[in-house]
Design a protein around this motif. Sequence first.
Motif, short mmCIF file in Angstrom:
data_model
loop_
_atom_site.label_atom_id
_atom_site.label_comp_id
_atom_site.label_asym_id
_atom_site.label_seq_id
_atom_site.Cartn_x
_atom_site.Cartn_y
_atom_site.Cartn_z
N ASN A 1 0.58 -1.33 0.18
CA ASN A 1 0.19 -0.13 0.58
C ASN A 1 0.51 1.29 -0.17
N ALA A 2 2.32 1.30 0.32
CA ALA A 2 2.66 2.41 1.16
C ALA A 2 3.43 2.36 -0.67
N LYS A 3 3.97 3.73 -0.54
CA LYS A 3 4.30 4.06 -2.85
C LYS A 3 5.45 4.81 -2.16
N PHE A 4 6.09 4.07 -3.42
CA PHE A 4 7.63 4.60 -4.20
C PHE A 4 8.24 5.56 -4.50
N SER A 5 9.07 6.49 -3.33
CA SER A 5 9.83 7.73 -3.86
C SER A 5 10.92 7.98 -3.06
N LEU A 6 11.08 8.95 -3.71
CA LEU A 6 13.13 8.99 -3.84
C LEU A 6 12.79 10.84 -3.09
N SER A 7 13.60 10.97 -2.27
CA SER A 7 14.10 12.21 -1.25
C SER A 7 15.00 12.60 -2.48
N LYS A 8 15.55 13.91 -1.36
CA LYS A 8 17.11 14.85 -2.13
C LYS A 8 17.91 14.48 -1.73
N PHE A 9 18.42 13.58 -0.58
CA PHE A 9 19.46 13.66 -0.82
C PHE A 9 20.18 11.61 -1.25
N ASP A 10 18.33 10.88 -1.39
CA ASP A 10 18.77 9.33 -1.57
C ASP A 10 18.96 9.18 -3.51
N LYS A 11 20.64 8.34 -3.02
CA LYS A 11 20.93 7.56 -4.02
C LYS A 11 20.17 6.32 -4.17
N PRO A 12 19.92 6.08 -5.72
CA PRO A 12 19.02 4.94 -6.49
C PRO A 12 19.97 3.57 -6.14
#
Length: 194
Positions: free
Chosen positions: A178-189
């Motif tokens: 149910n949780a949506k995946f997103s990246l924030s400013k300092f995330d390194k995929p």
Amino acid sequence: MTGVRLQGAGGPKKAVKSASTGSKWYPADDVKRPKHSRKSKKNAPHVRASITPGTVLILLAGRFRGKRVVCLKALESGLLLVTGPYKINGVPLRRVNQTYVIATSTKVDVSGVDVSSFDDAYFAKEKGKKGESEEEFFANDDAKPAVVPDARKADQKKVDSAVIKAVEAVPQLNKYLNAKFSLSKFDKPHKMVF
């Protein structure tokens, strides 16, 4: 006549040879060759090793980008058959290109789900009436809502009931899907482990 030399202003020159004894008659129609076709049966598309039935995938593009879905099977066209399940996160049965997904290490047991009836023809657009006339097109300014056939709704419920049983068997998986995946400013995929 081939060895005759002619005297000209620029010095001696050889006489031009007569045309070879080739035929002066050409057929009216050329011999027809079959045209090259790109429709020949190609090998089945290769699906990534990390994507297997039951793998939880993250959608990267389209209407449901950021949603986590369960892969049910790979279709003949190379597209993946996925579901949300619809009751958990609102993603219906749909085809997804494997280019636009991230495969996670989370697995769901989907061996009890019957997906044999789903193929690419199931998702093909139905051939309805050709189109409306020009007057009807401009007269109807309001958008027509998309109507989902009852057969599709029944198929969705049948598949989702089996998938939800498998999801509820794993603790916290319901909330994870149910949780949506997103990246924030300092995330390194590139350093993340999915």
